[in-house]
Design a protein around this motif. Structure first.
Motif, PDB file in Angstrom:
ATOM      1  N   VAL A  34      -3.615  11.813  11.101  1.00  8.11           N
ATOM      2  CA  VAL A  34      -2.397  11.202  11.620  1.00  8.11           C
ATOM      3  C   VAL A  34      -2.504  11.225  13.134  1.00  8.11           C
ATOM      4  O   VAL A  34      -2.784  12.264  13.726  1.00  8.11           O
ATOM      5  N   VAL A  35      -2.311  10.067  13.747  1.00 11.33           N
ATOM      6  CA  VAL A  35      -2.351   9.964  15.204  1.00 11.33           C
ATOM      7  C   VAL A  35      -0.984   9.483  15.692  1.00 11.33           C
ATOM      8  O   VAL A  35      -0.157   9.037  14.908  1.00 11.33           O
ATOM      9  N   ILE A  36      -0.779   9.597  16.984  1.00  9.57           N
ATOM     10  CA  ILE A  36       0.433   9.084  17.609  1.00  9.57           C
ATOM     11  C   ILE A  36       0.050   7.799  18.335  1.00  9.57           C
ATOM     12  O   ILE A  36      -0.862   7.798  19.159  1.00  9.57           O
ATOM     13  N   ASP A  37       0.739   6.708  18.028  1.00 11.60           N
ATOM     14  CA  ASP A  37       0.401   5.425  18.655  1.00 11.60           C
ATOM     15  C   ASP A  37       1.008   5.318  20.053  1.00 11.60           C
ATOM     16  O   ASP A  37       1.682   6.239  20.531  1.00 11.60           O
ATOM     17  N   SER A  38       0.789   4.200  20.707  1.00 10.38           N
ATOM     18  CA  SER A  38       1.238   4.011  22.084  1.00 10.38           C
ATOM     19  C   SER A  38       2.759   3.992  22.223  1.00 10.38           C
ATOM     20  O   SER A  38       3.284   4.154  23.324  1.00 10.38           O
ATOM     21  N   GLU A  39       3.469   3.809  21.122  1.00 14.88           N
ATOM     22  CA  GLU A  39       4.933   3.826  21.144  1.00 14.88           C
ATOM     23  C   GLU A  39       5.497   5.188  20.745  1.00 14.88           C
ATOM     24  O   GLU A  39       6.704   5.341  20.585  1.00 14.88           O
ATOM     25  N   GLY A  40       4.613   6.164  20.545  1.00 14.42           N
ATOM     26  CA  GLY A  40       5.049   7.511  20.175  1.00 14.42           C
ATOM     27  C   GLY A  40       5.359   7.678  18.704  1.00 14.42           C
ATOM     28  O   GLY A  40       5.957   8.672  18.306  1.00 14.42           O
ATOM     29  N   LYS A  41       4.943   6.726  17.875  1.00 11.38           N
ATOM     30  CA  LYS A  41       5.193   6.803  16.435  1.00 11.38           C
ATOM     31  C   LYS A  41       3.959   7.333  15.721  1.00 11.38           C
ATOM     32  O   LYS A  41       2.833   7.095  16.141  1.00 11.38           O
ATOM     33  N   CYS A  42       4.191   8.013  14.624  1.00 13.63           N
ATOM     34  CA  CYS A  42       3.099   8.563  13.816  1.00 13.63           C
ATOM     35  C   CYS A  42       2.382   7.436  13.086  1.00 13.63           C
ATOM     36  O   CYS A  42       3.017   6.503  12.582  1.00 13.63           O
ATOM     37  N   ALA A  43       1.068   7.541  13.046  1.00 18.73           N
ATOM     38  CA  ALA A  43       0.257   6.516  12.396  1.00 18.73           C
ATOM     39  C   ALA A  43      -0.801   7.182  11.523  1.00 18.73           C
ATOM     40  O   ALA A  43      -1.833   7.612  12.026  1.00 18.73           O
ATOM     41  N   PRO A  44      -0.554   7.302  10.224  1.00 21.89           N
ATOM     42  CA  PRO A  44      -1.572   7.838   9.315  1.00 21.89           C
ATOM     43  C   PRO A  44      -2.774   6.903   9.259  1.00 21.89           C
ATOM     44  O   PRO A  44      -2.613   5.685   9.195  1.00 21.89           O
ATOM     45  N   ILE A  45      -3.968   7.462   9.291  1.00 25.73           N
ATOM     46  CA  ILE A  45      -5.208   6.686   9.283  1.00 25.73           C
ATOM     47  C   ILE A  45      -5.989   7.035   8.011  1.00 25.73           C
ATOM     48  O   ILE A  45      -6.346   8.200   7.802  1.00 25.73           O
ATOM     49  N   PHE A  46      -6.243   6.023   7.189  1.00 20.54           N
ATOM     50  CA  PHE A  46      -6.976   6.169   5.936  1.00 20.54           C
ATOM     51  C   PHE A  46      -8.025   5.076   5.835  1.00 20.54           C
ATOM     52  O   PHE A  46      -7.851   4.007   6.406  1.00 20.54           O
ATOM     53  N   CYS A  47      -9.063   5.307   5.047  1.00 24.98           N
ATOM     54  CA  CYS A  47     -10.028   4.250   4.755  1.00 24.98           C
ATOM     55  C   CYS A  47      -9.293   3.125   4.039  1.00 24.98           C
ATOM     56  O   CYS A  47      -8.511   3.365   3.125  1.00 24.98           O
ATOM     57  N   ARG A  48      -9.567   1.907   4.450  1.00 26.16           N
ATOM     58  CA  ARG A  48      -8.891   0.748   3.871  1.00 26.16           C
ATOM     59  C   ARG A  48      -9.659   0.138   2.704  1.00 26.16           C
ATOM     60  O   ARG A  48      -9.212  -0.837   2.125  1.00 26.16           O
ATOM     61  N   HIS A  49     -10.826   0.679   2.389  1.00 29.49           N
ATOM     62  CA  HIS A  49     -11.648   0.142   1.294  1.00 29.49           C
ATOM     63  C   HIS A  49     -11.689  -1.380   1.405  1.00 29.49           C
ATOM     64  O   HIS A  49     -11.314  -2.112   0.493  1.00 29.49           O
ATOM     65  N   CYS A  50     -12.148  -1.825   2.558  1.00 29.45           N
ATOM     66  CA  CYS A  50     -12.136  -3.246   2.943  1.00 29.45           C
ATOM     67  C   CYS A  50     -12.821  -4.153   1.924  1.00 29.45           C
ATOM     68  O   CYS A  50     -13.748  -3.738   1.234  1.00 29.45           O
ATOM     69  N   ASP A  51     -12.376  -5.392   1.897  1.00 28.52           N
ATOM     70  CA  ASP A  51     -13.037  -6.403   1.074  1.00 28.52           C
ATOM     71  C   ASP A  51     -14.433  -6.689   1.618  1.00 28.52           C
ATOM     72  O   ASP A  51     -15.369  -6.908   0.859  1.00 28.52           O
ATOM     73  N   ARG A  52     -14.556  -6.722   2.927  1.00 27.12           N
ATOM     74  CA  ARG A  52     -15.846  -6.945   3.599  1.00 27.12           C
ATOM     75  C   ARG A  52     -16.096  -5.757   4.529  1.00 27.12           C
ATOM     76  O   ARG A  52     -15.901  -5.855   5.744  1.00 27.12           O
ATOM     77  N   PRO A  53     -16.531  -4.641   3.987  1.00 29.30           N
ATOM     78  CA  PRO A  53     -16.651  -3.406   4.777  1.00 29.30           C
ATOM     79  C   PRO A  53     -17.842  -3.398   5.741  1.00 29.30           C
ATOM     80  O   PRO A  53     -18.996  -3.455   5.317  1.00 29.30           O
ATOM     81  N   GLU A  54     -17.535  -3.346   7.019  1.00 29.40           N
ATOM     82  CA  GLU A  54     -18.587  -3.288   8.040  1.00 29.40           C
ATOM     83  C   GLU A  54     -19.451  -2.046   7.871  1.00 29.40           C
ATOM     84  O   GLU A  54     -20.653  -2.085   8.126  1.00 29.40           O
ATOM     85  N   CYS A  55     -18.858  -0.952   7.426  1.00 34.57           N
ATOM     86  CA  CYS A  55     -19.620   0.291   7.239  1.00 34.57           C
ATOM     87  C   CYS A  55     -20.728   0.104   6.207  1.00 34.57           C
ATOM     88  O   CYS A  55     -21.829   0.637   6.353  1.00 34.57           O
TER      89      CYS A  55
END
Length: 140
Positions: A34-55
């Motif tokens: 969980v990070v704090i964004d530029s507006e001071g709001k919490c932003a949970p970060i998870f793998c998005r299991h992308c359709d076209r995963p660059e990884c």
């Protein structure tokens, strides 16, 4: 196909999801954060299991691969060369190495190890007190 959905307006930054991930994997490292964004709001970060995963596209050994059956981006530590190309390629900054040996890539695996049939069972979804983290079914 299932994905984790985040409702940032509900997240209070309690880090229960991060703790749940550590407990679920019996690890020193969470596969989310969980990070704090530029507006001071919490932003949970998870793998998005992308359709076209660059990884997956940048992984030279096949350690990162997309499972055609469930759509999850999976990681095989045995095949990993620890080159970090996947970490650098992820446009969302989700992937990271483990904190101690820096040889394993930490990414969400949907806690499939928690179910007998390999279906997703993310502990973070179960335990989020604000229900900011949910599962959603999406078209493949």
């Amino acid at each position: 196909m299932y994905r984790i959905k985040i409702d940032r307006s509900r997240c209070i930054g309690c880090l229960t999801c991060v703790t749940a991930c550590v407990v679920s994997h019996e690890s020193n490292d969470a596969r989310n954060r969980v990070v704090i964004d530029s507006e001071g709001k919490c932003a949970p970060i998870f793998c998005r299991h992308c359709d076209r995963p660059e990884c997956v596209y940048t992984c030279m050994t096949g350690a990162m691969h997309k499972n055609p059956e469930n759509g999850f981006v999976e990681y095989d530590q045995e095949k990993c060369a620890s080159c970090y190309m996947c970490v650098m390629a992820c446009p969302y900054g989700v992937l990271k190495s483990d904190r101690i040996e820096h040889k394993e890539i930490m990414k969400c695996d949907m806690c499939v190890h928690r179910s007998s049939d390999g279906s997703p069972a993310p502990m973070c979804v179960e335990i989020c007190p604000m229900k900011a983290i949910t599962m959603e079914e999406v078209e493949a």
